[in-house]
Design a protein around this motif. Structure first.
Motif, short mmCIF file in Angstrom:
data_model
loop_
_atom_site.label_atom_id
_atom_site.label_comp_id
_atom_site.label_asym_id
_atom_site.label_seq_id
_atom_site.Cartn_x
_atom_site.Cartn_y
_atom_site.Cartn_z
N TYR A 20 75.62 53.45 76.11
CA TYR A 20 76.02 53.97 74.82
C TYR A 20 76.88 53.33 74.01
CZ TYR A 20 77.30 58.07 71.78
OH TYR A 20 77.53 58.66 70.78
N ILE A 21 78.09 52.69 74.62
CA ILE A 21 78.98 52.38 73.91
C ILE A 21 78.73 50.97 73.25
CG2 ILE A 21 81.58 51.37 74.03
CD1 ILE A 21 82.02 53.66 75.94
N THR A 22 78.04 50.31 74.05
CA THR A 22 77.79 48.71 73.63
C THR A 22 76.48 48.59 72.86
OG1 THR A 22 76.61 48.23 75.78
CG2 THR A 22 78.86 47.62 75.50
N GLY A 23 75.65 49.79 72.64
CA GLY A 23 74.24 49.85 71.93
C GLY A 23 73.27 49.01 72.68
N GLY A 24 73.21 48.96 74.07
CA GLY A 24 72.38 48.95 75.12
C GLY A 24 71.34 49.79 75.17
N VAL A 25 70.22 49.51 75.97
CA VAL A 25 69.22 50.73 76.38
C VAL A 25 69.29 51.15 78.01
CG1 VAL A 25 66.70 50.81 76.75
CG2 VAL A 25 67.60 49.43 74.98
N TYR A 26 69.43 52.35 78.33
CA TYR A 26 69.58 52.95 79.58
C TYR A 26 68.39 53.58 79.93
CZ TYR A 26 71.03 56.09 83.60
OH TYR A 26 71.38 56.66 84.71
N LEU A 27 67.60 53.20 81.03
CA LEU A 27 66.53 53.70 81.37
C LEU A 27 66.60 53.89 83.13
CD1 LEU A 27 63.36 53.97 80.92
CD2 LEU A 27 62.99 51.61 81.73
N LYS A 28 66.03 55.19 83.40
CA LYS A 28 65.73 55.36 84.82
C LYS A 28 64.40 55.54 85.21
CE LYS A 28 67.32 58.36 88.79
NZ LYS A 28 66.05 58.46 89.06
N PRO A 29 63.52 54.64 85.64
CA PRO A 29 62.15 54.47 85.70
C PRO A 29 61.86 55.65 86.81
CG PRO A 29 62.97 52.15 86.08
CD PRO A 29 64.24 53.18 86.16
N GLN A 30 60.48 56.34 86.48
CA GLN A 30 60.14 57.29 87.18
C GLN A 30 59.15 56.89 88.25
OE1 GLN A 30 61.24 60.44 86.84
NE2 GLN A 30 62.54 59.87 85.13
N GLN A 31 58.55 55.79 88.20
CA GLN A 31 57.68 55.19 89.14
C GLN A 31 58.08 53.89 89.33
OE1 GLN A 31 55.25 56.91 90.42
NE2 GLN A 31 55.20 58.81 89.39
N LEU A 32 58.84 53.79 90.53
CA LEU A 32 59.44 52.42 90.98
C LEU A 32 58.27 51.36 91.44
CD1 LEU A 32 62.47 53.35 93.06
CD2 LEU A 32 62.32 52.80 90.45
N ASP A 33 57.20 51.89 91.65
CA ASP A 33 55.82 50.71 91.91
C ASP A 33 55.56 50.15 90.73
OD1 ASP A 33 55.87 51.74 94.64
OD2 ASP A 33 54.26 53.17 94.31
N GLY A 34 55.84 50.78 89.64
CA GLY A 34 55.45 49.93 88.32
C GLY A 34 56.86 49.15 87.56
N LEU A 35 57.66 48.81 88.41
CA LEU A 35 59.02 48.31 87.91
C LEU A 35 58.97 47.46 87.03
CD1 LEU A 35 62.14 48.65 87.86
CD2 LEU A 35 62.29 47.21 89.76
N PHE A 36 57.89 46.39 87.32
CA PHE A 36 57.85 45.17 86.42
C PHE A 36 57.63 45.37 84.78
CE2 PHE A 36 54.65 42.09 84.62
CZ PHE A 36 55.59 40.83 84.26
#
Length: 306
Positions: free
Chosen positions: A205-221
């Motif tokens: 949030y502070i640096t202007g990046g992207v935060y993501l928590k994937p729901q399906q780890l099998d499709g991490l790529f």
């Protein structure tokens, strides 16, 4: 000609980039054995997703640079730098063979050394990774790239974190976050653990990046390639995911616990969960804390009689 390439960040210094689509990606790889022993995604499969993602970054642009820092429980170290890998024309399928061989060898050496340091540490549950150390190493590397010349790739940091936050690292992590903000280096976060990371939420949030928590780890790529593979110039044209909320709670300096309300030193801004007579950070002497009941009594005494 070069005036259009110059950019003035918030600290007043001018920096320029060779092209808008050339990136320097510093990846912080969580290797905490306490987390991976209980994770739903095996570490070997997670590593295969990461290797494919790193190879795609190098194939998007031949000038792109990738640096990988392993983050353990007690140490962190560089395990891969694409700029130090010599180009071999005999290699097929891009740089994948060189990337895999060098990275996996350094990773195995790092994990072995970090496990030796962890034998004397008795962790209750899942221990935290040394996020503050890896962030500091990444920023030092980026600053060294800044000083190499006026033309350099656009840097960004990607944290692949699974371990829970360590409240004892709060001060060091926040210092690293503000340093990244001042240097205009966005911190992207991909949390693969069961819980959200308050540290990384604030960092992105502070640096202007992207935060993501994937729901399906099998499709991490797929998550990595569609969200974090884009360069900073292309992001302004994309609708990237945004976090639903950010946890801005701080950790106290006395017990390293996350608190909602606390006492702040007016001199050094240290945070404490309980009232202390003296600041343990700067040594300032505090006044006596007054409760709500005492304050109400004092107000009644000062009210003139009618």
């Amino acid at each position: 000609m070069f005036k259009s390439l110059m950019k003035a960040p918030g600290n007043g210094t001018k920096r320029s980039h060779g092209t808008n689509d050339v990136s320097l990606l510093v990846v912080l790889l969580d290797t905490n054995p306490f987390f991976w022993s209980t994770a739903s995604l095996p570490f070997s499969k997670f590593l295969s997703h990461v290797l494919a993602f790193l190879n795609s970054i190098l194939l998007i642009n031949q000038l792109n640079q990738v640096v990988v820092i392993a983050t353990g429980c007690n140490s962190c170290n560089f395990i891969f730098d694409s700029s130090s890998v010599p180009a071999n024309p005999n290699l097929e399928n891009g740089r994948m063979p060189a990337l895999c061989s060098n990275l996996l060898q350094k990773l195995e050496e790092f994990v072995t050394g970090d496990e030796k340091l962890s034998k004397e540490v008795l962790a209750a549950g899942i221990g935290s990774s040394l996020l503050s150390g890896s962030l500091s190493m990444a920023l030092c590397y980026i600053q060294r790239v800044f000083r190499t010349g006026p033309l350099h790739p656009q840097p960004r940091i990607l944290c692949l974190q699974g371990s829970p936050d360590g409240p004892e690292q709060y001060v060091a992590v926040m210092n690293a976050i503000f340093s990244a903000q001042r240097s205009m280096v966005p911190i992207d976060s991909c949390v693969i653990g069961a819980q959200h990371s308050a540290f990384l939420q604030q960092a992105s949030y502070i640096t202007g990046g992207v935060y993501l928590k994937p729901q399906q780890l099998d499709g991490l790529f797929q998550y990595l390639s569609t969200v974090f593979a884009t360069d900073l110039h292309s992001r302004r044209f994309l609708q990237l995911p945004k976090p639903a909320g950010v946890d801005f709670r701080a950790s106290c300096f006395c017990h390293k616990n996350t608190i909602d309300m606390g006492y702040i030193c007016s001199v050094c801004l240290s945070i404490f969960c309980k009232h202390h007579k003296k600041c343990s950070t700067c040594g300032s002497v505090f006044g006596q804390a007054q409760s709500d009941g005492n304050s109400a009594t004092d107000r009644k005494r000062k009210t003139p009689e009618t």
